[in-house]
Design an enzyme around this catalytic site. Structure first.
Site, mmCIF file in Angstrom:
data_model
loop_
_atom_site.group_PDB
_atom_site.id
_atom_site.type_symbol
_atom_site.label_atom_id
_atom_site.label_comp_id
_atom_site.label_asym_id
_atom_site.label_seq_id
_atom_site.Cartn_x
_atom_site.Cartn_y
_atom_site.Cartn_z
ATOM 1 N N ASP A 17 1.096 -1.243 -0.255
ATOM 2 C CA ASP A 17 -0.052 -0.093 -0.024
ATOM 3 C C ASP A 17 1.372 1.256 0.201
ATOM 4 O O ASP A 17 2.063 1.059 0.297
ATOM 5 C CB ASP A 17 -0.915 0.355 1.068
ATOM 6 C CG ASP A 17 -1.071 1.057 1.324
ATOM 7 O OD1 ASP A 17 -2.239 2.169 0.544
ATOM 8 O OD2 ASP A 17 -1.593 2.109 2.272
ATOM 9 N N ASP A 19 0.020 4.719 1.206
ATOM 10 C CA ASP A 19 -0.210 6.017 2.357
ATOM 11 C C ASP A 19 0.145 4.967 3.080
ATOM 12 O O ASP A 19 -1.346 4.461 3.852
ATOM 13 C CB ASP A 19 -1.478 7.113 2.220
ATOM 14 C CG ASP A 19 -1.640 7.533 1.224
ATOM 15 O OD1 ASP A 19 -0.760 8.780 1.248
ATOM 16 O OD2 ASP A 19 -2.243 7.578 0.090
ATOM 17 N N SER A 184 -11.718 12.138 2.720
ATOM 18 C CA SER A 184 -12.433 11.226 2.000
ATOM 19 C C SER A 184 -13.103 9.953 1.947
ATOM 20 O O SER A 184 -12.507 9.270 2.293
ATOM 21 C CB SER A 184 -11.640 11.610 0.440
ATOM 22 O OG SER A 184 -10.316 10.796 0.038
ATOM 23 N N ASP A 228 -7.174 -11.272 2.178
ATOM 24 C CA ASP A 228 -7.066 -12.504 0.652
ATOM 25 C C ASP A 228 -5.943 -14.313 0.896
ATOM 26 O O ASP A 228 -4.759 -14.008 1.032
ATOM 27 C CB ASP A 228 -6.206 -12.171 -0.966
ATOM 28 C CG ASP A 228 -6.995 -12.610 -1.511
ATOM 29 O OD1 ASP A 228 -7.978 -12.150 -2.612
ATOM 30 O OD2 ASP A 228 -6.283 -13.670 -2.239
ATOM 31 N N THR A 231 -2.659 -13.490 -0.820
ATOM 32 C CA THR A 231 -1.568 -13.500 0.005
ATOM 33 C C THR A 231 -0.958 -13.623 1.451
ATOM 34 O O THR A 231 -2.330 -14.154 1.885
ATOM 35 C CB THR A 231 -2.153 -11.658 -0.206
ATOM 36 O OG1 THR A 231 -3.380 -12.056 0.992
ATOM 37 C CG2 THR A 231 -2.194 -11.297 -1.342
HETATM 38 O O1 M1P Z 1 -4.507 5.600 -0.462
HETATM 39 C C1 M1P Z 1 -5.568 6.247 1.224
HETATM 40 C C2 M1P Z 1 -6.198 7.175 0.262
HETATM 41 O O2 M1P Z 1 -5.808 8.481 -0.060
HETATM 42 C C3 M1P Z 1 -6.525 9.731 -0.373
HETATM 43 O O3 M1P Z 1 -7.567 9.371 1.019
HETATM 44 P P1 M1P Z 1 -7.907 11.651 2.017
HETATM 45 O O4 M1P Z 1 -7.411 11.776 0.674
HETATM 46 O O5 M1P Z 1 -8.778 11.236 1.615
HETATM 47 O O6 M1P Z 1 -6.239 11.168 2.743
HETATM 48 C C4 M1P Z 1 -7.246 9.273 -1.605
HETATM 49 O O7 M1P Z 1 -6.545 9.154 -2.818
HETATM 50 C C5 M1P Z 1 -8.118 7.369 -1.533
HETATM 51 O O8 M1P Z 1 -8.219 7.746 -2.611
HETATM 52 C C6 M1P Z 1 -6.911 6.956 -0.993
HETATM 53 O O9 M1P Z 1 -7.847 5.477 -0.645
#
Ligand code: M1P
Length: 252
Positions: A17, A19, A184, A228, A231
């Site tokens: 992943d 973030d 979001s 899953d 994985t």
């Molecule tokens: O990767 C996690 C999420 O990162 C962003 O979320 P936010 O802007 O709310 O911090 C978005 O790009 C979201 O689509 C993505 O799932």
């Protein structure tokens, strides 16, 4: 012969992943994580699978991202690259159709207009290839505004309530709502979660597929791929944690 044959373990794939796993939320990758990935790539096949679109991952992982990873999966794999070459992808709008999308967008904008929020910025619906992303404060929020919003959202359950309202309004739309980030939530066809990317690696017949993610709990956007059966899941709580587990697991 496989293009990955030069690696020590070409039959192992490690997916990440973005973030909270490779970078702090919405921020840039550190030199330490970059170097760890370079060392790892000599041993195994590596890829990332993020919810955001590719332009965001270029900002966060660097302009050479397509060369730095064997697999790049944006929007959960709806946009996919293998060794820098784009693979076939689908689109959200083709799947849902203009009429249904219009109803959904009208409801979302109407709902957002009724919310009491301390501040609003711009871009409340971001229209992506494989999903839409809905942000009550707006995607143009600054880093500090994001942090403040996340606290406000937790306290007032803004996103949680909005997702419940959408589920009630559109029970037959076949959509999944995923609160993966700070400001979001993502909206995409059910099944188009991060497991979607696994179909792109089937042909490579990997013996082991590892996945690292910080939102591996139920309701998090890493949950489905982490759980899953294809994985081996690793739950992490920061990029530092990712580096630590990689060093222990892969001896780098
Ligand atoms: O990767 C996690 C999420 O990162 C962003 O979320 P936010 O802007 O709310 O911090 C978005 O790009 C979201 O689509 C993505 O799932």
């Amino acid at each position: 012969m496989s293009e990955f044959a030069y690696k020590t373990n070409p039959e192992t794939l490690v997916l990440f992943d973005v973030d909270g796993t490779l970078t702090p939320a919405r921020l840039v990758i550190s030199d330490e994580v970059k170097e760890t990935l370079q060392n790892l790539r000599k041993k195994v096949v590596i890829g990332f699978v993020g919810g955001s679109d590719l332009s965001k991952q270029v900002e966060q992982l660097g302009p050479t991202v397509l060369d730095d990873f064997d697999f790049c999966f944006s929007e959960n794999g709806l946009t996919a690259y293998r060794l820098g070459k784009e693979m076939a992808s689908q689109s959200f709008i083709n799947w849902i159709g203009e009429e249904k999308y219009n109803k959904l967008a009208k409801f979302i904008l109407g709902y957002l207009s009724q919310l009491d929020l301390p501040i609003r910025r711009g871009t409340f619906i971001e229209f992506r290839n494989g999903m839409i992303n809905v942000s009550p404060i707006g995607r143009n929020a600054s880093t500090q505004e994001r942090i403040d919003y996340e606290i406000f959202d937790k306290e007032h359950k803004i996103r949680e309530n909005m997702v419940a309202a959408l589920q009630k309004e559109f029970p037959d739309y076949g959509l999944t709502y995923s609160i993966g980030g700070q400001i979001s939530f993502d909206v995409f066809p059910t099944g188009w979660d991060k497991t979607y990317c696994l179909q792109h690696v089937e042909k490579d017949n990997f013996k082991e597929i590892h996945f690292f993610g910080d939102k591996s709990f139920k309701g998090g956007n890493d949950y489905e791929i982490y759980e899953d059966s294809r994985t081996i899941g690793h739950a992490v709580n920061s990029p530092d944690d990712t580096v630590r587990i990689l060093k222990e697991t892969f001896n780098i």
